[in-house]
Each structure stands twice: as C-alpha cells, then as structure tokens.
Write a protein that holds these residues in place. Sequence first.
Motif, PDB file in Angstrom:
ATOM      1  N   LYS A  65       0.840  -1.211   0.000  1.00  0.00           N
ATOM      2  CA  LYS A  65       0.000   0.000   0.000  1.00  0.00           C
ATOM      3  C   LYS A  65       0.869   1.253   0.000  1.00  0.00           C
ATOM      4  CE  LYS A  65      -3.811  -2.155   2.568  1.00  0.00           C
ATOM      5  NZ  LYS A  65      -4.520  -2.218   3.865  1.00  0.00           N
ATOM      6  N   LEU A  66       1.933   1.227   0.785  1.00  0.00           N
ATOM      7  CA  LEU A  66       2.825   2.383   0.874  1.00  0.00           C
ATOM      8  C   LEU A  66       3.449   2.692  -0.489  1.00  0.00           C
ATOM      9  CD1 LEU A  66       4.427   4.501   2.462  1.00  0.00           C
ATOM     10  CD2 LEU A  66       6.054   2.698   3.088  1.00  0.00           C
ATOM     11  N   PHE A  67       3.917   1.666  -1.190  1.00  0.00           N
ATOM     12  CA  PHE A  67       4.557   1.889  -2.488  1.00  0.00           C
ATOM     13  C   PHE A  67       3.554   2.324  -3.554  1.00  0.00           C
ATOM     14  CE2 PHE A  67       8.423  -0.373  -1.061  1.00  0.00           C
ATOM     15  CZ  PHE A  67       9.371   0.484  -1.613  1.00  0.00           C
ATOM     16  N   HIS A  74       3.964  10.367  -6.924  1.00  0.00           N
ATOM     17  CA  HIS A  74       5.298  10.794  -7.359  1.00  0.00           C
ATOM     18  C   HIS A  74       6.324  10.773  -6.228  1.00  0.00           C
ATOM     19  CE1 HIS A  74       2.486  13.500  -9.969  1.00  0.00           C
ATOM     20  NE2 HIS A  74       2.371  12.223 -10.283  1.00  0.00           N
ATOM     21  N   ILE A  75       6.209   9.799  -5.334  1.00  0.00           N
ATOM     22  CA  ILE A  75       7.184   9.628  -4.246  1.00  0.00           C
ATOM     23  C   ILE A  75       7.782   8.232  -4.382  1.00  0.00           C
ATOM     24  CG2 ILE A  75       7.585   9.724  -1.757  1.00  0.00           C
ATOM     25  CD1 ILE A  75       4.841  11.173  -1.535  1.00  0.00           C
ATOM     26  N   ARG A  76       9.069   8.161  -4.742  1.00  0.00           N
ATOM     27  CA  ARG A  76       9.703   6.848  -4.947  1.00  0.00           C
ATOM     28  C   ARG A  76      10.788   6.550  -3.926  1.00  0.00           C
ATOM     29  NH1 ARG A  76      11.886   5.934 -10.822  1.00  0.00           N
ATOM     30  NH2 ARG A  76      12.428   8.146 -10.780  1.00  0.00           N
ATOM     31  N   SER A  77      11.424   7.560  -3.399  1.00  0.00           N
ATOM     32  CA  SER A  77      12.547   7.380  -2.485  1.00  0.00           C
ATOM     33  C   SER A  77      12.087   6.711  -1.192  1.00  0.00           C
ATOM     34  CB  SER A  77      13.182   8.737  -2.176  1.00  0.00           C
ATOM     35  OG  SER A  77      14.015   8.661  -1.052  1.00  0.00           O
ATOM     36  N   SER A  78      12.814   5.688  -0.751  1.00  0.00           N
ATOM     37  CA  SER A  78      12.462   4.999   0.491  1.00  0.00           C
ATOM     38  C   SER A  78      12.585   5.937   1.695  1.00  0.00           C
ATOM     39  CB  SER A  78      13.340   3.765   0.684  1.00  0.00           C
ATOM     40  OG  SER A  78      14.720   4.106   0.698  1.00  0.00           O
ATOM     41  N   ARG A  79      13.569   6.818   1.667  1.00  0.00           N
ATOM     42  CA  ARG A  79      13.711   7.785   2.769  1.00  0.00           C
ATOM     43  C   ARG A  79      12.555   8.788   2.780  1.00  0.00           C
ATOM     44  NH1 ARG A  79      18.724   7.637   5.286  1.00  0.00           N
ATOM     45  NH2 ARG A  79      20.246   6.294   4.256  1.00  0.00           N
ATOM     46  N   SER A 106      12.948  -0.099   1.382  1.00  0.00           N
ATOM     47  CA  SER A 106      13.795  -0.371   0.215  1.00  0.00           C
ATOM     48  C   SER A 106      13.950  -1.867  -0.030  1.00  0.00           C
ATOM     49  CB  SER A 106      15.168   0.282   0.416  1.00  0.00           C
ATOM     50  OG  SER A 106      16.017   0.008  -0.670  1.00  0.00           O
ATOM     51  N   ASN A 107      14.122  -2.641   1.030  1.00  0.00           N
ATOM     52  CA  ASN A 107      14.309  -4.092   0.887  1.00  0.00           C
ATOM     53  C   ASN A 107      13.065  -4.773   0.318  1.00  0.00           C
ATOM     54  OD1 ASN A 107      16.856  -3.802   1.936  1.00  0.00           O
ATOM     55  ND2 ASN A 107      16.335  -4.528   3.976  1.00  0.00           N
ATOM     56  N   PHE A 108      11.897  -4.252   0.655  1.00  0.00           N
ATOM     57  CA  PHE A 108      10.659  -4.824   0.113  1.00  0.00           C
ATOM     58  C   PHE A 108      10.640  -4.700  -1.405  1.00  0.00           C
ATOM     59  CE2 PHE A 108       6.256  -4.325  -1.297  1.00  0.00           C
ATOM     60  CZ  PHE A 108       5.680  -5.473  -0.786  1.00  0.00           C
ATOM     61  N   ARG A 109      10.996  -3.537  -1.911  1.00  0.00           N
ATOM     62  CA  ARG A 109      11.046  -3.347  -3.371  1.00  0.00           C
ATOM     63  C   ARG A 109      12.155  -4.181  -3.983  1.00  0.00           C
ATOM     64  NH1 ARG A 109      11.389   2.712  -5.012  1.00  0.00           N
ATOM     65  NH2 ARG A 109      13.221   2.554  -3.667  1.00  0.00           N
ATOM     66  N   ARG A 110      13.287  -4.253  -3.330  1.00  0.00           N
ATOM     67  CA  ARG A 110      14.431  -5.003  -3.853  1.00  0.00           C
ATOM     68  C   ARG A 110      14.138  -6.497  -3.981  1.00  0.00           C
ATOM     69  NH1 ARG A 110      18.916  -5.817   0.448  1.00  0.00           N
ATOM     70  NH2 ARG A 110      17.319  -7.348   1.047  1.00  0.00           N
ATOM     71  N   ASP A 111      13.425  -7.071  -3.011  1.00  0.00           N
ATOM     72  CA  ASP A 111      13.273  -8.527  -2.931  1.00  0.00           C
ATOM     73  C   ASP A 111      12.040  -9.065  -3.646  1.00  0.00           C
ATOM     74  OD1 ASP A 111      15.550  -8.580  -1.358  1.00  0.00           O
ATOM     75  OD2 ASP A 111      14.439  -8.476   0.526  1.00  0.00           O
ATOM     76  N   ASN A 112      11.164  -8.195  -4.158  1.00  0.00           N
ATOM     77  CA  ASN A 112       9.865  -8.680  -4.641  1.00  0.00           C
ATOM     78  C   ASN A 112       9.571  -8.301  -6.082  1.00  0.00           C
ATOM     79  OD1 ASN A 112       8.487  -9.959  -2.193  1.00  0.00           O
ATOM     80  ND2 ASN A 112       9.187  -8.007  -1.348  1.00  0.00           N
ATOM     81  N   ALA A 445      11.697  -3.900 -10.669  1.00  0.00           N
ATOM     82  CA  ALA A 445      10.767  -3.636  -9.565  1.00  0.00           C
ATOM     83  C   ALA A 445      10.323  -2.172  -9.578  1.00  0.00           C
ATOM     84  CB  ALA A 445      11.421  -3.983  -8.235  1.00  0.00           C
ATOM     85  N   ASP A 446      11.264  -1.276  -9.813  1.00  0.00           N
ATOM     86  CA  ASP A 446      10.963   0.154  -9.889  1.00  0.00           C
ATOM     87  C   ASP A 446       9.998   0.432 -11.037  1.00  0.00           C
ATOM     88  OD1 ASP A 446      11.155   2.913  -9.363  1.00  0.00           O
ATOM     89  OD2 ASP A 446      12.806   3.136 -10.779  1.00  0.00           O
TER      90      ASP A 446
END
Length: 523
Positions: A65-67, A74-79, A106-112, A445-446
């Motif tokens: 949901k967050l991503f 228009h918010i992509r940065s994990s920070r 960040s790890n959620f996007r990286r791993d999925n 993923a991005d």
Amino acid sequence: MQFIQGKNRTQSILFTESLDQIISPDNEVRMIDLFVESISLADFKFIIKTTKEGRPAYHPKDLLKLFVYGYINHIRSSRQLEKECKRNIELLWLMKELSPDHNTISNFRRDNEKAIRKVFRHTVSIAKHFDLIGGTLVAGDSTKLRAQNSKKNNFNEGKIERHLAYIDAKLDEYNKALAEADGDNKKAIEEEIKKHNDRKNDYENMSRELEQTGEPQISTSDPESRQLMTRNNISEVAYNVQTVVDAKHYLPIDYKVTNENDTRALSGMLRRTRIILGTPNFTALYDKGYHTGSEIKNAVTSGIEIMVAIPAIASVAPDENYNMSHFKYDQINDTYTCPQNHILITNGNYYQKSKNGYSYAAKHYKTNACHGCPVKALCTISKKGRLIVRTEYAEYVEQNRLNIQAKPATYKKRQSIVEHPYGTIKRQWGYYYVITKKGLKRASADVGFMFIAYNLRRLMNIIDKNLLRKYLQKLAFSFSKILASIKAIIFKIRRPFFINPFPKTFYTLLKIASNRIIFEVLT
C-alpha cells in the motif's frame, strides 16, 4: 484590512476526530487500500524476511500500500516514504500509523520483483473484467530510463585502451622527471607514479573482465546498465523498457526491462502478449527498430498479424531506379527480374552472412546479361555485374510489407497508442530515470511500480468509482470470508486428531488452491 484567521495552536480540542473521519469517503487513498486488499498474497509470493526472535516483520500488504500510494503521488525514495509515513495524513490512515524505516521499505522493493509484476498483472485482470482491454490491436515500443550510472563510469574496450595509452604516456613523463628530481620533488613524483599505476591496474582488470564475460561494456556504479542510443545520436547509460499497450484505452498489458536495443525484442514481447490476451488473433504495431528477419518470422509463423515499419534502404545502385526494390521476385521459379527484363538466377546454395553480431543464411542471384547491358553503369559499379542477396527471412519480411500496404491507416495509430503511457510516466510524473541500483531485477521492480501506478490511475479515471469500489470490495470480502471458513473447517477436522493432525502443508496448499479458484470465478 481583514484576513481569514487560523486557529490558536495552543487551544485544546474537546471533540477529536478519528483518522477515518478526516479522510473523505471519496479520497483515492481508500481505493488504493481496497485495491491491495483485493489481492491474494498467497499466489503473489511476496518475500518478507522474518525471525522468531526480536521485532515481528511488517505485513506485505502494508508495504505494498505504501509503495502504490507513493508512486501514484510521485514519491519513490524509500527515505522520503519513511518521512511521509510520519506526517502525511493520508498515509497515516492507509498505514494505520505504521512507520517502517527506509531500509525495510527499500528491501521490500528489492526482494519482490516477481511479486510486483504479478500485482501489475492484477491491474490488467481488473481492466479485462470491465472490458477495457480490446485485445484486437496493440502497439509495442521501448523507452530509455536513465540508470544511476554516469557515462564517466561506463567503459568499453576502446575507452579503456585510450585511458591506458594516456596513463602510459604520463608514466613515461614521470619516470623521466624522477631521474632528474631530488628531495621533496622526488617524493611527490613517486606518489603520482603510484597513483597512475593503481589506475592502470583498475583498467587492466576491467579489460580482462570484458574479455572473460564477452560483454561489450562494463558499468561500475550499476553493473547491468548499458550505454544506449536514445535519440538523434545522443546516448545515455540507461535501461531499455519494452512495453505493449492495448489500443482501446491505452493501457499497458506487459513490460520488460532490458539493457539491449530493440532488434531482438519483438518475438518475446508478442509471445507474452499472446498468453495475456489468450489468443493470437490480434494486430501488433512496431517501429523500424524491431525490423529483424528472424523476429518477424517468429511472429508471422505464430499466427499474429504484425506491422513493423520498414527501414529506409540505402541506395546500392548509382541510379536509385535500379535499387533492389525495383527487382521483381518470381516465387515459383525462384528468380528475380531486373528493370531491363533480364532474369537473375541462383545456384540454390545458402551462404552464411552476419550483421550486428547475428548470423543468417542467404542466396545469391545474378545474370550474365550484365556484361552487355547498356545501363550497367547505372545499376552497379561491380565489374562482375549485379548481385541480389535474398535472406532466408525474405518471404516473412514481404508479408509484413503487404500487411502495412493493406492497412496504412491502422499503422498510423501506433505512435498515439504506445506513446500515451510514456508521456504520462516520463513527462508528467518525472519518472525518466530508474531510482534503484545494482541490476536488472531492482530496476524491473521500480518500473513495475510505475506501471501499476499508471494502470491504477487509469482505472480510477475510466471506471465509475462506485462500480470499481464495489468490485474491489467484493474481491476483498470474498477472499477473507472464504479463507476464514476454510480455517474453521480445517480446525474442526484437526480437533479429533490430536495425535496425528493434518500437516501444515495441507492447510497451505488448500488455501492457495481456494484463492486461485475464487480469483478465476470473480474475474
């Protein structure tokens, strides 16, 4: 002059509002929440690293949901997403006041990457349910998204050789200066020599890596990114994103992130499109960058009608009236007839040719009439006469040409169909670069989230909000209700068998099977 006055910051509030009261009923964040809740995570296989000790992990749906919210806004940065979780009222409601740290995000996007692709497929299935996918006309193209790797940190063999030549020249200068230097100057020169030798070793290591891997380039910041031509002979270190867009509502139905050009992408994209649409009975439009004989053959033999723009052929004759396009092919006799009505024949042998690193077979056609032909100087500069080369893919290329000639108005729709998502994603949203590093999977993923956000935005704009809300509620409610029923039934079954209960895998498999059945029925 009077102005509208704000409230006193120190004033106490007697009746506080809940978060749910603050978020209006028609706020799109509620639709995002329903969209994610309508997903069966058992089929999507999200990867979440958990431990039996310490703090529990965040639920995949909360991070998804967050991503989805972030990319739509228009918010992509994990920070930045981490920061928004603590101050954005909509996210406070959506995340139920959870605030994961940027590493978790960040790890959620990286791993999925694979699971994210399945979420994109879920948007396509919703579009199918509401008959937003025509399935008869699609257009394919690619766009370059800049990688997190500068041109300075991208090398090929030629660039490495130039750097090595420069370093060798500088080392010669320093060695000559070292022989004449003394004291402090000598120490400074020795440091420069050491620095250049270290750089030389780095370049030599890169050269060996290129030789061992067979890769044409090497990037030091993002290893799988490549320097690609974008437009007008301008190159960027980038990823090449292939997409297929349906013509009915300009909805992307497939994407793939690559680090290669378009010449070998056609058949793979059409194969997946055929699976997604469930039929080969559609027309596919592509530009001239996809005009490769073997790829066109694969498309034609699979039963798909294609229209791939034909690249302009450079004039091979002194007079353009004697270019190959003016030579007529006789399929029955396997001969060519030139503009002077001479017959060019072949010995029937195939010869191996190569172009851009790919090999193919071709036959040669020629005639002895060239030696006495009065217009030979207009046709060829070869002393042996005119030679026509016909590749093994010529009949399929000809079929593609006939398709375009039969429906020129259809092909003209290509650009307006396929450029629609790119215009929104790159120009309006500013997603002209990949935010991730370290490879194709992370970049995919991005890009996957970009297309999820685009499709979901289109669905919310096209479909009546009440209809879409009811459908998503139906999906979400059906999944939760039936899974709860299955849990209760299995609990009742297991109760009499305390000594030898059903194994855990039985419940897991039954849950996955039920999810799939429900999804197919509802969609």
